[in-house]
Scaffold this motif. Structure first.
Motif, mmCIF file in Angstrom:
data_model
loop_
_atom_site.group_PDB
_atom_site.id
_atom_site.type_symbol
_atom_site.label_atom_id
_atom_site.label_comp_id
_atom_site.label_asym_id
_atom_site.label_seq_id
_atom_site.Cartn_x
_atom_site.Cartn_y
_atom_site.Cartn_z
ATOM 1 N N ALA A 1 41.567 -35.447 57.524
ATOM 2 C CA ALA A 1 41.538 -34.650 56.288
ATOM 3 C C ALA A 1 41.676 -33.156 56.570
ATOM 4 O O ALA A 1 42.315 -32.437 55.799
ATOM 5 C CB ALA A 1 40.244 -34.923 55.531
ATOM 6 N N THR A 2 41.072 -32.704 57.658
ATOM 7 C CA THR A 2 41.151 -31.276 57.988
ATOM 8 C C THR A 2 42.497 -30.896 58.592
ATOM 9 O O THR A 2 42.768 -29.709 58.792
ATOM 10 C CB THR A 2 40.029 -30.888 58.961
ATOM 11 O OG1 THR A 2 40.091 -31.731 60.130
ATOM 12 C CG2 THR A 2 38.664 -31.050 58.299
ATOM 13 N N ALA B 1 49.247 -39.709 62.577
ATOM 14 C CA ALA B 1 48.889 -40.680 63.620
ATOM 15 C C ALA B 1 47.619 -41.450 63.237
ATOM 16 O O ALA B 1 47.546 -42.672 63.429
ATOM 17 C CB ALA B 1 48.687 -39.944 64.947
ATOM 18 N N VAL B 2 46.619 -40.750 62.698
ATOM 19 C CA VAL B 2 45.389 -41.411 62.288
ATOM 20 C C VAL B 2 45.662 -42.380 61.150
ATOM 21 O O VAL B 2 45.146 -43.510 61.130
ATOM 22 C CB VAL B 2 44.325 -40.368 61.870
ATOM 23 C CG1 VAL B 2 43.111 -41.051 61.237
ATOM 24 C CG2 VAL B 2 43.887 -39.543 63.065
ATOM 25 N N ARG B 3 46.490 -41.977 60.193
ATOM 26 C CA ARG B 3 46.802 -42.845 59.055
ATOM 27 C C ARG B 3 47.553 -44.100 59.491
ATOM 28 O O ARG B 3 47.290 -45.205 58.995
ATOM 29 C CB ARG B 3 47.608 -42.069 58.024
ATOM 30 C CG ARG B 3 46.775 -41.019 57.306
ATOM 31 C CD ARG B 3 47.624 -39.935 56.679
ATOM 32 N NE ARG B 3 48.558 -40.466 55.695
ATOM 33 C CZ ARG B 3 49.494 -39.720 55.104
ATOM 34 N NH1 ARG B 3 49.611 -38.433 55.413
ATOM 35 N NH2 ARG B 3 50.301 -40.252 54.215
ATOM 36 N N ARG C 1 38.857 -40.050 54.774
ATOM 37 C CA ARG C 1 39.922 -39.047 54.644
ATOM 38 C C ARG C 1 40.177 -38.706 53.181
ATOM 39 O O ARG C 1 40.266 -37.533 52.803
ATOM 40 C CB ARG C 1 41.205 -39.570 55.292
ATOM 41 C CG ARG C 1 42.395 -38.633 55.140
ATOM 42 C CD ARG C 1 43.670 -39.234 55.690
ATOM 43 N NE ARG C 1 44.787 -38.341 55.449
ATOM 44 C CZ ARG C 1 45.492 -38.291 54.325
ATOM 45 N NH1 ARG C 1 45.165 -39.099 53.321
ATOM 46 N NH2 ARG C 1 46.492 -37.437 54.179
ATOM 47 N N SER C 2 40.308 -39.736 52.352
ATOM 48 C CA SER C 2 40.579 -39.517 50.940
ATOM 49 C C SER C 2 39.441 -38.740 50.261
ATOM 50 O O SER C 2 39.682 -37.803 49.489
ATOM 51 C CB SER C 2 40.793 -40.859 50.241
ATOM 52 O OG SER C 2 40.998 -40.697 48.854
ATOM 53 N N ALA C 3 38.195 -39.136 50.560
ATOM 54 C CA ALA C 3 37.050 -38.459 49.958
ATOM 55 C C ALA C 3 36.948 -37.007 50.426
ATOM 56 O O ALA C 3 36.646 -36.106 49.630
ATOM 57 C CB ALA C 3 35.766 -39.212 50.292
ATOM 58 N N MET C 4 37.214 -36.765 51.697
ATOM 59 C CA MET C 4 37.143 -35.403 52.229
ATOM 60 C C MET C 4 38.212 -34.518 51.612
ATOM 61 O O MET C 4 37.965 -33.340 51.297
ATOM 62 C CB MET C 4 37.293 -35.427 53.748
ATOM 63 C CG MET C 4 36.030 -35.790 54.496
ATOM 64 S SD MET C 4 34.686 -34.577 54.303
ATOM 65 C CE MET C 4 35.405 -33.139 55.105
#
Length: 319
Positions: free
Chosen positions: A123-124, A133-135, A204-207
């Motif tokens: 998210a950052t 890459a994380v997704r 990620r979505s919430a952040m």
């Protein structure tokens, strides 16, 4: 307290509904418990012996009568006798539950310790190569069935390193913690892999939503460091959907990870239920499903109470 009282008062009604469904559903499966238990030897029984066994296991009466008897015994803490094990159902369940509980806790620990930091990291760095890459890794994790990942682990260990996971008789934590961890770490990784992927995506979505809120921009304008903004101001509010997901997933894990327990030959709750269904062990299936449903409701209640700890603005009494 009003909210807590209402939720606790609903427990008996939910359990009653679950008991009706599971009681009659298991009896719709073709076959009977005596034949399933004895196999080919059931054909050697005389009618009198079969009748005696039916009376012993409480399956000699019509279904409504059986259900009423079972329900009355349930109020006295008697879940019946397991046809498979020849023991009280509650005793069998409590023997298997510690393994499943430990496996669920270990899987949850792995998933949260990997998923939350990965989601915050992505998210950052929104729309950067590291975020992509994380997704992609999270999508692969969610798309890979647990049994595929478990078999892959076993294959890599056996073909690449010439070792196999520690199986055989399960060793409780209090007897030998090292051997216990050796037996559970791979199953926990197998279960935690897909769950970590889900936690990553939700985190990620919430952040991303929280980082665009006014109070986060205010904290930045006052000179708060990037680390403080992310971990102190944004993360607590972003954890609410993660807590929801964790509660639901933990409830399922307590229900027993049937496939993973089968792959690693773990005598847990899920494997026990599967064997009980195959053996037409009515009493054990009924008791185990009620026990799992109760655990699920308790976990959901704890999740709701955790909302207040994470966000005091939530008032459960008004819900």
């Amino acid at each position: 307290m009003n909210y807590l009282t209402r939720r606790l008062a609903a427990f008996p009604l939910v359990l009653l509904g679950v008991s009706v469904i599971v009681f009659f559903a298991i009896r719709l499966v073709p076959g009977d418990s005596i034949t399933a238990m004895l196999g080919t030897e059931a054909g050697l029984l005389t009618p009198q012996q079969r009748d005696a066994l039916a009376v012993y296991f409480g399956i000699d009466q019509p279904w409504p009568v059986q259900y009423w008897r079972w329900l009355l015994n349930l109020f006295h803490g008697d879940l019946g006798i397991s046809a498979t094990y020849g023991k009280p159902v509650l005793e069998v369940i409590l023997q298997r539950f510690p393994l499943t509980l430990e496996l669920a806790l270990l899987s949850m620990l792995i998933a949260l310790s990997v998923g939350v930091p990965a989601g915050v990291f992505a998210a950052t760095r929104n729309e950067r190569p590291s975020d992509l890459a994380v997704r992609v890794a999270a999508m692969i994790g969610q798309s890979t069935p647990s049994f595929v990942f478990g078999l892959l682990i076993i294959y890599v260990l056996s073909a690449g390193f010439g070792v196999l996971p520690t199986m055989g008789a399960f060793t409780p934590l209090w007897e030998d913690p090292i051997r216990n961890l050796g037996q559970l770490i791979l199953p926990a990784l197998t279960l935690g892999f897909a769950f970590a992927a889900s936690v990553t995506r939700v985190s990620r979505s919430a952040m991303l939503d929280v980082l665009s809120d006014d109070y986060v921009r205010t904290a930045r304008s006052k000179g708060a460091s990037a680390r403080s903004v992310v971990w102190r101001h944004a993360l607590p509010n972003a954890l609410i959907p993660v807590v929801t997901l964790s509660g639901i997933e933990f409830g399922y894990l307590l229900g027993g990870a049937v496939i993973v327990e089968q792959i690693y030959a773990l005598p847990g709750l899920g494997r026990m239920v599967l064997e009980a269904i195959l053996q037409r062990d009515y009493a054990l299936v009924q008791g185990a499903v009620l026990f799992i449903a109760l655990n699920f409701m308790i976990v959901n209640l704890l999740v709701d109470l955790a909302y207040v700890a994470l966000d005091p603005r939530i008032r459960l009494e008004n819900q």
